[in-house]
Design an enzyme around this catalytic site. Structure first.
Site, short mmCIF file in Angstrom:
data_model
loop_
_atom_site.label_atom_id
_atom_site.label_comp_id
_atom_site.label_asym_id
_atom_site.label_seq_id
_atom_site.Cartn_x
_atom_site.Cartn_y
_atom_site.Cartn_z
N GLU A 106 36.22 45.12 31.55
CA GLU A 106 36.89 44.53 30.40
C GLU A 106 35.87 44.13 29.35
O GLU A 106 36.20 43.47 28.37
CB GLU A 106 37.81 43.38 30.80
N CYS A 126 40.37 42.72 35.93
CA CYS A 126 39.30 42.77 36.93
C CYS A 126 39.46 43.86 37.97
O CYS A 126 38.67 43.93 38.90
CB CYS A 126 39.20 41.43 37.65
N HIS A 146 39.48 39.81 45.71
CA HIS A 146 39.01 39.44 44.38
C HIS A 146 38.68 37.95 44.40
O HIS A 146 39.33 37.16 45.08
CB HIS A 146 40.04 39.76 43.30
#
Ligand SMILES: [Zn+2]
Lengths: 349, 134
Positions: free
Chosen positions: A81, A113, A235
């Site tokens: 990103e 992400c 994550h």
């Protein structure tokens, strides 16, 4: 024929800043912030580093570990990103820098992400169908939080690259699936320097719902339970979320620890799960099973069920820096230098 | 530097491609069309040659009076690196504390941003050198 990971490489910039130092400047109890987030420091890129240089370093490390002709790489996807250009691909520079050009598919990917793991899935499909022999998927970011915002304690930089193929795989993909919904928990509009987030909305309906659903559905599909896995890589926007998620899913703290890097380097966004998986592959033995679940705001999760193969015994890990190696020789920055390096100081002209 | 001029040198700047004279085996960087030793007998024998990227610091200097674009990182070090292949290459030293730089220090090439043509300009990438642990 099985599709899997042939090689991987990781990169984390050398500079660090602590929550205590950030809190000192903004009149907050940085130490308590760090403790709350379970982040002891975050990586900071040098002014001459960006997603292109981080991706190149990771991809070069990946290629050093194997004897693969870069010309046999048929696709390269960089998920991020923080691509340096709004228009002009990151991947073209990386492909040229690893000498995979010119006969290959290249595209930059975006999904908050999880764009790096989306790249892994795309390359898996291309390799599995026989369209290409090898493909590269990279997740990397140099994320920024607005000065003084809570995100500033976590947003960091790093990335990892994976070479996917069918020959001499060190880890086999047993399966993958994604869980995707329209959930506006975190966003950045075009032209805005810093992202915005939905505060508490980022937890339950976003991260925990998507990561949890993807993990449960992956295990349902594979007919597995938490006890079948040696490691779980989730994550990690902070150190706390993945620990809580793993425990909610029935995994132990030991299964989470190896793939949890955020406490040391902060949230590397698209680099987070790829780096966590690299940390596990750095120590994994044949037969070990890994559950990987990435998360991207907006929102979605990509899950992978992976088994390490015998080929990892012959794999030349030492040809490139391991994650542990990247945690050495770091340099701590004060806030002023950090602000200067990250372009947070308004310059003349 | 114009976009086109930088672009023409990409293979040298990203991957340290130089030239080898097949008549005398000497290696040159940057690229040369003719070997200054063999002169006319090197014509048609100059081959593309990729340096390994590994070398040792031959000499270095710390720049304090930096151009505006480099003021963010001043002071910084620029080194002449003697590459494994014998040829000397000049580049910036990064990821090292200035007091730790020594003549003979092992270094290797990495890709970094070299500069840009302002916030709306193209970003130029090329090699710099970092310490090599060996
Ligand atoms: Zn010659």
């Amino acid at each position: 024929m099985d599709v899997g990971i042939v090689s991987y490489g990781a990169y984390v910039p050398r500079f660090r800043i602590t929550p205590t130092e950030i809190g000192r400047v903004w009149g907050q109890d940085g130490k308590a912030m760090g403790k709350g987030l379970f982040i002891n420091g975050k990586s900071v890129p040098s002014p001459d580093e960006d997603v292109i240089t981080i991706s190149t370093s990771a991809a070069r490390s990946m290629l050093r570990r194997v004897d693969v002709n870069p010309a046999d790489i048929g696709a390269l996807y960089v998920g991020s990103e923080s691509h340096p250009y709004a228009v002009k691909p990151t991947g073209t520079v990386v492909a040229e820098a690893i000498e995979a050009s010119p006969e290959l598919c290249v595209a930059d990917l975006e999904f908050a992400c999880k764009a790096g793991t989306a790249g892994i899935q795309m390359v898996m499909g291309m390799v599995g169908s026989g369209m290409i022999r090898y493909g590269v998927a990279i997740g990397a970011d140099t994320s920024q939080g607005a000065p003084g915002d809570a995100l500033e304690y976590s947003a960091s930089a790093g990335g990892a690259a994976f070479l996917i193929g069918r020959e001499d795989i060190i880890a086999r993909f047993n399966g993958t699936l994604s869980f995707t919904t329209d959930t506006p928990d975190f966003w950045r509009r075009e032209g805005q320097p810093y992202p915005s987030h939905g505060g508490r909305f980022t937890g339950e309906p976003a991260y925990f719902k998507h990561v949890g659903e993807a993990a449960r559905r992956m295990m349902d599909r594979m007919g597995t339970s938490p006890g079948d896995y040696n490691h779980i890589v989730l994550h990690q926007p902070n150190g706390k979320f993945p620990q809580r998620m793993a425990s909610m899913l029935g995994f132990s703290n030991e299964q989470v620890t190896r793939g949890l890097l955020t406490p040391m380097i902060g949230n590397t966004y698209s680099g987070a799960v790829p780096l966590g998986l690299a940390a596990v592959l750095d120590v994994a033995s044949p037969g070990e099973r890994i559950l990987v679940v990435a998360y991207g705001s907006g929102a979605g999760s990509d899950a992978f069920d992976i088994t390490v193969t015998d080929a990892i015994k012959e794999f030349n890990r030492a040809a490139a820096p391991t994650i542990d190696g990247l945690m050495e020789n770091t340099r701590e920055l004060d806030y002023a230098t950090y602000a200067k390096y990250r372009g947070k100081i308004l310059m003349k002209g | 530097m114009t976009v086109a001029r930088f672009w023409r040198d990409i293979s040298s700047r990203y991957n340290l491609y130089g030239t080898k004279c097949a008549a005398c085996d000497r290696i040159y960087f940057p690229v040369r069309q003719i070997c200054p030793e063999c002169r006319r007998s090197s014509i048609g024998k100059m081959e593309r040659y990729k340096l390994s990227g590994k070398g040792k610091v031959y000499s270095f200097s710390v720049v304090h009076d930096a151009p505006p674009q480099m003021s963010v990182i001043r002071p910084y070090a620029v080194a002449i690196v003697e590459m494994e292949e014998g040829v000397k290459v000049t580049g910036q030293l990064v990821d090292v504390d200035l007091e730790d730089i020594d003549i003979g220090m092992s270094v290797e090439a990495v890709l970094r941003k070299i500069g840009d043509e302002g916030p709306d300009g193209v970003i130029n990438y090329g090699f710099k050198f970092t310490p090599r642990l060996d």
